[in-house]
Each structure stands twice: as structure tokens, then as C-alpha cells.
Enzyme design. Structure first.
Site: not given
Ligand code: F6P
Length: 533
Positions: A211, A217, A273-274, A359, A390, A501
Site C-alpha cells: 500500500k 521487508e 491494508g488488511r 490488528e 489430533h 519497526k
């Protein structure tokens, strides 16, 4: 007047009811009200939710509905859909629903014209997604040596990764047979380097999804692919070639990075963004399943948008799920919400929902800038059934903690066969029933006691079509929104991620533990790592 959920009469009623809730049995609610399953089941498009197996009596349910009524939900919802600046700390509107809206959807007369204009803008931006995805799918988009694209690497993180990655996995039934999608998010070099080793640079396209186009990263992973194109193809500045497209809300930053203007697929900054998989961030989805199916996904989300705005609270699926979560979280002290899809293609759903939910609602400051004095977002976790059975189901059945579950399954699965699907669904139904019913222990064998009374929702999708997938995601988006309204927090910023950050940048700027201005423990760890190298 300032709103606080704890000041409402509904909150006080719920607190009072919670004192005796643990003495109640879910199974008895069914005896008291033979109509319970019918009354506590709701449909939205091809989604069917049965919420009758919750530790919620009829009177608690009424109090929860009153809580929604006494909250600013109605006005916030109208404000969100009409484009008001409800994300106040970032001074933005919150309009991901506009990405799937149609002309005329906005019913508030004052906001109608602006909304229709937005829909036109979105359609124009998405027409780029259609064009580029179709060219790639048809083999008309070629790399620098003239070969058609066979592999697309989506480089992005958080919302620029999780949604597209989940959608491509969930909708693999519809995937293009000859184009492979790869998702790189982690800055862990082992991930990108091992992916690149398997690929042919001549036929690889990088979709650089960010965005902001500033994320550390993402930019480092992109740099590694630039080096790879230079080394393998002698192609310097590959970002200016047909091997790169930029998916972003910042055309300016993408241009500065070197992406050609016509290869930048833009979306508006009012898309969080999400919440961005519906925008050009979804290019990889359109490449994988085709643009028509991508549009189906949008249509499924729109159906939920309409339902969310028009259904009465007691039949409104996102509102119902939000209220149930609040009951466990704020009144029965549950700390978590497990999401267990009985469908391996939905394996990534819990990690997608972790960003969406945690978030958004992992906040402790109210909209009025006060510290909350009640709990907000729960810890969301989960993995697919039957694998989870399991692994951690032991704790769900016999542990000491209350962990409400959302079971999610497909009524019909054309990718499976009758035998497998029957066993899969049988397991899911058995688990939700066993959690609720429990079982007495045989004499002298207390370890075989199942207390039961453990709540769960069962959410059935008729099938895992693009449309139903879109509905599923929009359902959780609005659930999170409703909870944020009731908790009086801003669900649309994410200031909590900034400090880490900043400290990472600070730490990386130092070359040695000797000079780093850090806390003692971190300095020692830094020094230990240095000594290993
Ligand atoms: O750090 C959190 C975050 O801002 C998320 O909200 C977002 O989805 C992610 O980083 C990636 O941001 P971008 O798309 O700008 O690279």
C-alpha cells in the site's frame, strides 16, 4: 454524550447474568426452548450459521442485542458506508466495502453522488486488474526475452500478502493450470532465495504489493529479485521492465521506485491494508482464478455488505458473531477465539483472520483518547480440523480454559469425494456436539470425564465458490467492525506496530552491540549473535 459500553444498562445486565452463567447448561436451553436451533440459525447468501450451541440463554441473548442497540453501531455503520472519516487517528475514511459496491448501493441521499463516483473510480482501477490478469493468463504478457509468464511472485506482507495468499489457496479449484503463484512475505532470506532457485527469470513476473511502497521487508525481498534478474538475465533495473508490476495506493512511490506508470495498479488510500484483497492487491487472485471469478468474490462480499446494513440485529450474521464474542470475552473471561475450518484449502484462514481481528481490535485507547477499563480484541488462533483434533482438541474438551470455537465447513465439496467428505463433516459435527454435551466418567475413572458446556458456532458454506469465499471474508470483516463499535475503539489504525519497526531500524543502524543504545538484555543477545558470526 460520551459513550462507554460499561455505562450502558445492557452491560450491567450482562454482568449480572454472567455471575450465574457457568451454572447453566447449554443442553438445557434446548429443552427449555425446543425452537432454539431454528431461532438461533441464520442465513446470508450461501452461508448458514447455527449459533445455538452457545452458552447463551434466551435472556442473555436479549441483553446482548440490547447492548448492540445501546452502542453507536447504527450510526458508525452508516458513517462507514457513507465515507465519513471514521479512522480518526489516520484521518481517513474506511471504504473497503466500496471496492465491491455497485452504483446505487448507497441509500443515504446526501452521500449518494460521492458514493457513485467512488464506485466509478473503483471500476476503472479494477479494469486495470482485469486487463493485466487476462494478458498474463492468455500468455500475451511477455518477459524481457519474449516468453510468456509462467510464474508470478507476489511480494508483500500483512494485508498485501495474507488475503491474496489465502484466496489463492482457498480457490485452488479454479486455478489456472499453467501459471504458478508464489507468495513471499517474510524477510527471512531462506524463503525468497529458495523460491528463486526453482524459477526461470525469463518467465517470472514480480507483483510488488505494498500500500505504502515503503515497507522494509517487501523492499528487501524485491531488491533480492532485482539482483536475481541482473545476475541471471543481465537485466539491470528489472523494476522498469515487464517483469515487474506495482500494486499500491502510492503511485508516486512506485514511480520513484522505477515501475513504469502503466504497470502500476493503484487503489485508494481509504482502503486499509488488511482490507485490500478486493483491490488491485488482489491481482494475484485474478491471475489465478480469472477476473470473472474475482468479480464473483466481490459479489459475495457485497451480498454480506447489504445483509449487514439491512438485516435486523437478531438475524444479522456479523452482529450475532460479534455479540457472542463480546459475551465470552468481556463477561465470561475467555481470552481467545478459535477458528477451525474443516477444509484444508482454508488452512490459512486463521492467520488471515489474526491480522484482520487482532490488528483491528487489539487496542486499549478509546475513540475519545481514554484508556479502556474493559477487555477488547480476543486472541484469535486455530488450524484446520481434523488435524487440530489430533493436536490441541484435548485442551478444548478437558482443559481448564474457556475457548469458544468457530467451526467452519463446506456442505458440499466437489474437490473431495463422498466418503472423505462424509467423514470430514461427521468429525466436525461430532466435535461441536461433544464439546457441548460432554460425558460423565465411568466410576473411578475421572480422567474420562468430559465436562461439556463448551460453546461453539457452526458456519456452513454451501460450497467453496469464489462468491461464498468473498462472503466469508466480508462476514469476519464486519464482525470485527461491530466489536470495535461496541468497544468504542478505532478498528482501522495500527499504531501498535510502529514502535517495533522503529526499534528494528535503530538496531540495524548500529553496527555493533558495543555502540548500540539498547536495553541490557537486547544488548547481550546482540553481542551473542555477533560472537557466533
Ligand atoms: O505493519 C503493519 C502494516 O502496516 C499492515 O497494516 C499492512 O498490511 C502491512 O504493514 C504492509 O504494509 P504495506 O502494504 O504498506 O507494505
Amino acid at each position: 454524550m460520551t459513550y462507554s459500553p460499561t455505562a450502558t444498562t445492557a452491560w450491567k445486565t450482562l454482568q449480572h447474568q454472567a455471575e450465574s452463567a457457568n451454572a447453566e447448561r447449554i443442553t438445557e436451553f434446548f429443552t427449555e426452548n425446543p425452537n432454539r436451533t431454528h431461532e438461533m440459525s441464520v442465513e446470508c447468501g450461501q452461508l448458514h450459521l447455527d449459533f445455538s450451541k452457545n452458552l447463551v440463554s434466551d435472556k442473555t441473548w436479549q441483553a446482548l442485542l440490547a447492548l448492540a442497540d445501546q452502542s453507536p453501531l447504527d450510526s458508525f455503520r452508516a458513517a462507514m458506508f457513507s465515507g465519513e472519516t471514521i479512522n480518526t487517528t489516520e484521518n481517513r475514511a474506511v471504504l473497503h466495502a466500496a471496492l465491491r459496491a455497485e452504483i446505487g448501493d448507497q441509500k443515504v441521499a446526501a452521500a449518494e453522488e460521492e458514493s457513485d463516483q467512488r464506485v466509478r473510480l473503483v471500476k476503472q482501477q479494477l479494469s486495470q486488474v482485469k486487463l493485466v490478469s487476462e494478458k498474463i493468463r492468455n500468455g500475451d504478457w511477455v518477459g524481457s526475452t519474449g516468453k510468456a509468464i509462467t510464474d508470478v511472485i507476489n511480494i508483500g506482507i500483512g494485508g498485501s500478502d495474507l488475503g491474496p495468499k489465502l484466496a489463492c489457496s482457498a480457490l485452488q479449484e479454479f486455478a489456472h493450470p499453467n501459471i504458478n503463484l508464489h507468495f513471499i512475505s517474510n524477510v527471512d532470506g531462506a524463503e525468497i532465495l529458495s523460491t528463486l532457485k526453482k524459477l526461470d527469470p525469463e518467465t517470472t513476473l514480480v507483483a510488488l504489493a505494498s500500500k505504502t511502497f515503503t515497507t522494509q521487508e517487501t523492499l528487501l525481498n524485491a531488491k533480492t529479485t532485482l539482483n536475481w534478474f541482473a545476475k541471471e538475465l543481465g537485466l539491470n533495473d528489472a523494476q522498469t521492465s515487464s517483469h515487474f508490476v506495482g500494486l499500491t495506493a502510492s503511485r508516486e512511490n512506485a514511480l520513484a521506485y522505477g515501475i513504469p506508470n502503466e504497470q502500476i495498479l493503484e487503489f485508494a488510500e481509504w482502503v486499509g491494508g488488511r482490507y485490500s484483497l478486493w483491490s488491485s492487491i488482489g491481482l494475484s487472485i485474478a491471475i489465478s482464478i480469472g477476473y470473472d471469478q474475482f468479480e464473483e468474490m466481490l459479489a459475495g462480499a457485497r451480498e454480506v455488505d447489504i445483509h449487514f446494513q439491512s438485516a435486523p440485529a437478531e438475524k444479522n450474521m456479523p452482529v450475532i458473531m460479534a455479540l457472542l464474542g463480546i459475551w465470552y470475552n468481556n463477561f465470561l473471561n475467555a481470552q481467545t477465539n478459535a477458528v477451525i475450518p474443516y477444509c484444508e484449502r482454508l488452512l490459512l484462514l486463521p492467520s488471515y483472520l489474526q491480522q484482520l481481528d487482532m490488528e483491528s481490535n487489539g487496542k486499549s485507547t478509546t475513540l475519545d483518547g481514554q484508556q479502556v477499563d474493559y477487555d477488547t480484541g480476543a486472541i484469535l488462533w486455530g488450524q484446520t480440523g481434523t488435524n487440530g483434533q489430533h493436536a490441541f482438541f484435548q485442551l478444548l474438551h478437558q482443559g481448564t480454559r474457556l475457548a469458544p470455537v468457530d467451526f467452519i465447513a463446506l456442505a458440499v465439496d466437489k474437490m473431495s469425494n463422498e466418503e472423505h467428505h462424509r467423514v470430514l463433516l461427521g468429525n466436525m459435527l461430532a466435535q461441536s456436539s461433544a464439546l457441548m454435551c460432554g460425558q460423565e466418567a465411568p466410576a473411578g475413572e475421572q480422567h474420562r470425564y468430559y465436562p461439556g458446556n463448551k460453546p461453539s458456532n457452526v458456519l456452513l458454506l454451501k460450497e467453496l465458490s469464489p462468491k461464498n469465499f468473498g462472503s466469508l471474508i466480508a462476514l469476519y470483516e464486519h464482525k470485527v467492525f461491530v466489536q470495535g463499535c461496541i468497544w468504542n475503539i478505532n478498528s482501522f489504525d495500527q499504531w501498535g506496530v510502529e514502535l517495533g519497526k522503529k526499534m528494528a531500524n535503530h538496531l540495524l543502524a548500529e553496527n555493533s552491540a558495543q555502540t548500540a543504545d539498547l536495553d541490557v538484555s537486547t544488548k547481550a543477545l546482540f553481542a551473542y549473535i555477533e560472537s557466533c558470526q
